[in-house]
Design an enzyme around this catalytic site. Sequence first.
Site, PDB file in Angstrom:
ATOM      1  N   HIS A 286      12.945  -3.220   1.957  1.00 57.14           N
ATOM      2  CA  HIS A 286      12.236  -1.997   2.123  1.00 57.14           C
ATOM      3  C   HIS A 286      13.512  -0.843   1.051  1.00 57.14           C
ATOM      4  CE1 HIS A 286       9.164  -3.443   4.696  1.00 57.14           C
ATOM      5  NE2 HIS A 286      10.442  -4.371   5.305  1.00 57.14           N
ATOM      6  N   LEU A 287      12.218   0.449   1.372  1.00 52.45           N
ATOM      7  CA  LEU A 287      13.816   1.450   1.252  1.00 52.45           C
ATOM      8  C   LEU A 287      14.294   2.043   1.575  1.00 52.45           C
ATOM      9  CD1 LEU A 287      10.926   2.872  -1.342  1.00 52.45           C
ATOM     10  CD2 LEU A 287      12.814   2.237  -2.481  1.00 52.45           C
ATOM     11  N   SER A 288      13.728   2.694   3.198  1.00 51.38           N
ATOM     12  CA  SER A 288      14.015   2.833   4.511  1.00 51.38           C
ATOM     13  C   SER A 288      14.558   1.477   5.169  1.00 51.38           C
ATOM     14  CB  SER A 288      13.046   3.800   5.130  1.00 51.38           C
ATOM     15  OG  SER A 288      11.930   3.052   5.160  1.00 51.38           O
TER      16      SER A 288
ATOM     17  N   HIS B 184       4.254  -4.534   8.659  1.00 48.11           N
ATOM     18  CA  HIS B 184       4.257  -4.656  10.626  1.00 48.11           C
ATOM     19  C   HIS B 184       3.337  -5.349  10.714  1.00 48.11           C
ATOM     20  CE1 HIS B 184       7.995  -2.177   8.919  1.00 48.11           C
ATOM     21  NE2 HIS B 184       6.764  -1.122   8.980  1.00 48.11           N
TER      22      HIS B 184
ATOM     23  N   ASN C  14       8.062  -5.384  -1.082  1.00 49.27           N
ATOM     24  CA  ASN C  14       7.918  -5.085  -0.060  1.00 49.27           C
ATOM     25  C   ASN C  14       6.516  -4.983  -0.245  1.00 49.27           C
ATOM     26  OD1 ASN C  14       7.993  -2.134   1.459  1.00 49.27           O
ATOM     27  ND2 ASN C  14       8.921  -1.323  -0.100  1.00 49.27           N
TER      28      ASN C  14
ATOM     29  N   ALA D 204       3.402  -1.041   4.740  1.00 48.86           N
ATOM     30  CA  ALA D 204       2.614  -1.064   6.255  1.00 48.86           C
ATOM     31  C   ALA D 204       2.312  -2.985   6.616  1.00 48.86           C
ATOM     32  CB  ALA D 204       1.567  -0.369   6.116  1.00 48.86           C
TER      33      ALA D 204
ATOM     34  N   ARG E 191       7.427   0.239  13.573  1.00 41.93           N
ATOM     35  CA  ARG E 191       7.604   0.232  12.302  1.00 41.93           C
ATOM     36  C   ARG E 191       8.902  -1.117  12.600  1.00 41.93           C
ATOM     37  NH1 ARG E 191       6.166   2.759   8.118  1.00 41.93           N
ATOM     38  NH2 ARG E 191       5.523   5.172   8.979  1.00 41.93           N
TER      39      ARG E 191
ATOM     40  N   ARG F 235       5.124  11.988  -3.491  1.00 41.26           N
ATOM     41  CA  ARG F 235       5.306  12.363  -2.075  1.00 41.26           C
ATOM     42  C   ARG F 235       6.613  11.289  -0.953  1.00 41.26           C
ATOM     43  NH1 ARG F 235       0.855  13.377  -3.388  1.00 41.26           N
ATOM     44  NH2 ARG F 235      -0.727  13.093  -3.638  1.00 41.26           N
TER      45      ARG F 235
ATOM     46  N   TYR G 174      11.721   8.438   1.391  1.00 37.64           N
ATOM     47  CA  TYR G 174      11.403   7.502  -0.122  1.00 37.64           C
ATOM     48  C   TYR G 174      12.284   7.676  -1.548  1.00 37.64           C
ATOM     49  CZ  TYR G 174       8.011   5.642   3.294  1.00 37.64           C
ATOM     50  OH  TYR G 174       7.513   4.912   4.103  1.00 37.64           O
TER      51      TYR G 174
ATOM     52  N   PRO H  32       0.510  -1.668  -0.040  1.00 40.65           N
ATOM     53  CA  PRO H  32      -0.113   0.088  -0.142  1.00 40.65           C
ATOM     54  C   PRO H  32       1.186   1.439  -0.080  1.00 40.65           C
ATOM     55  CG  PRO H  32      -0.076  -1.202   1.850  1.00 40.65           C
ATOM     56  CD  PRO H  32       0.621  -1.928   1.353  1.00 40.65           C
ATOM     57  N   ASN H  33       0.601   1.883  -0.960  1.00 42.49           N
ATOM     58  CA  ASN H  33       0.484   3.929  -1.014  1.00 42.49           C
ATOM     59  C   ASN H  33       2.114   3.617  -2.141  1.00 42.49           C
ATOM     60  OD1 ASN H  33      -0.739   4.901   0.473  1.00 42.49           O
ATOM     61  ND2 ASN H  33       0.309   3.679   2.752  1.00 42.49           N
TER      62      ASN H  33
ATOM     63  N   GLU I 153      12.534  -9.740   1.401  1.00 46.42           N
ATOM     64  CA  GLU I 153      11.762  -8.829   1.895  1.00 46.42           C
ATOM     65  C   GLU I 153      12.624  -7.489   1.581  1.00 46.42           C
ATOM     66  OE1 GLU I 153      11.144  -8.324   6.206  1.00 46.42           O
ATOM     67  OE2 GLU I 153      10.562  -6.626   6.428  1.00 46.42           O
TER      68      GLU I 153
ATOM     69  N   ARG J  62      13.453   3.912  12.375  1.00 48.08           N
ATOM     70  CA  ARG J  62      12.690   4.745  12.238  1.00 48.08           C
ATOM     71  C   ARG J  62      11.418   4.736  13.477  1.00 48.08           C
ATOM     72  NH1 ARG J  62       9.843   4.354   6.716  1.00 48.08           N
ATOM     73  NH2 ARG J  62       8.539   6.670   7.362  1.00 48.08           N
TER      74      ARG J  62
ATOM     75  N   ASP K 221       1.779 -16.311   6.873  1.00 49.07           N
ATOM     76  CA  ASP K 221       0.497 -17.213   5.694  1.00 49.07           C
ATOM     77  C   ASP K 221       0.584 -17.771   4.958  1.00 49.07           C
ATOM     78  OD1 ASP K 221       0.429 -17.609   8.640  1.00 49.07           O
ATOM     79  OD2 ASP K 221      -1.566 -17.982   8.929  1.00 49.07           O
TER      80      ASP K 221
HETATM   81  O1  CA2 Z   1      11.096   1.399   3.293  1.00 49.01           O
HETATM   82  C1  CA2 Z   1       9.929   1.232   2.947  1.00 49.01           C
HETATM   83  O2  CA2 Z   1      10.257   0.399   1.747  1.00 49.01           O
HETATM   84  C2  CA2 Z   1       8.634   0.607   3.838  1.00 49.01           C
HETATM   85  O3  CA2 Z   1       8.096  -0.737   3.283  1.00 49.01           O
HETATM   86  C3  CA2 Z   1       7.827   1.875   3.154  1.00 49.01           C
HETATM   87  C4  CA2 Z   1       6.405   1.875   3.534  1.00 49.01           C
HETATM   88  C5  CA2 Z   1       6.774   1.131   5.325  1.00 49.01           C
HETATM   89  O4  CA2 Z   1       4.801   1.224   5.852  1.00 49.01           O
HETATM   90  C6  CA2 Z   1       7.808   0.596   5.822  1.00 49.01           C
HETATM   91  O5  CA2 Z   1       7.697   0.945   6.874  1.00 49.01           O
HETATM   92  C7  CA2 Z   1       8.908   1.116   5.499  1.00 49.01           C
HETATM   93  C8  CA2 Z   1       5.424   3.145   3.100  1.00 49.01           C
HETATM   94  C9  CA2 Z   1       5.152   2.469   2.216  1.00 49.01           C
HETATM   95  C10 CA2 Z   1       4.739   4.449   1.422  1.00 49.01           C
HETATM   96  O6  CA2 Z   1       5.163   4.748   0.200  1.00 49.01           O
HETATM   97  C11 CA2 Z   1       5.180   5.738   0.219  1.00 49.01           C
HETATM   98  C12 CA2 Z   1       5.168   6.427  -0.735  1.00 49.01           C
HETATM   99  C13 CA2 Z   1       5.819   7.688  -1.250  1.00 49.01           C
HETATM  100  C14 CA2 Z   1       4.674   8.597  -0.490  1.00 49.01           C
HETATM  101  C15 CA2 Z   1       4.230   8.216   0.644  1.00 49.01           C
HETATM  102  C16 CA2 Z   1       3.787   7.304   1.152  1.00 49.01           C
END
Ligand code: CA2
Length: 144
Positions: free
Chosen positions: A102-104, A82, A76, A79, A113, A19, A24, A11-12, A100, A109, A89
């Site tokens: 992740h960008l960050s 977590h 990836n 959210a 998370r 954003r 990210y 998601p997102n 797995e 954080r 499963d």
């Molecule tokens: O660092 C990552 O890749 C995360 O999976 C990104 C998730 C976050 O919930 C994880 O803790 C770490 C959030 C992805 C949301 O993506 C956005 C991208 C641009 C602007 C806002 C959100």
Amino acid sequence: MTNIVYVLNGPNLNLLGMREPEVYGSDTLDDIAGMLEDRGRELGLEIDMRQSNHEGHLVDWLHEAQAEGAKAVLLNAAAYTHTSVAVLDAIKAITTPVIEVHLSDPETREEFRHHSYVALGAVDVVKGLGAQSYVVALEKAAAL
Ligand code: CA2
């Protein structure tokens, strides 16, 4: 087994590059798909990149990766990393290796998370390298 690597995004992540670039990075998901296709060509791997804001789609695609004989899944789960026992499963229900991504680095954080359900089923994790996390994860998939 095929040479297909599924790259599943939660998601997102459709908003990537539009954003919060300070968290990210400024690459979009399409940019990352291009980077993976370039590296995949060098490694002899085909990339199937997808994104959904819906938990069940990630579960269905994990099952599909197994059914299609994918070499690996880069996941990836955003959210859902977590929160989702359903995604964990599904990872455990398939024999396809899941890495797995992740960008960050979620562990540096907010506290919420720090725990990853995905990590309980994944064979490896790559995080904190921005878009490059995906490329490093693909290289790990190639070496499996
Ligand atoms: O660092 C990552 O890749 C995360 O999976 C990104 C998730 C976050 O919930 C994880 O803790 C770490 C959030 C992805 C949301 O993506 C956005 C991208 C641009 C602007 C806002 C959100």
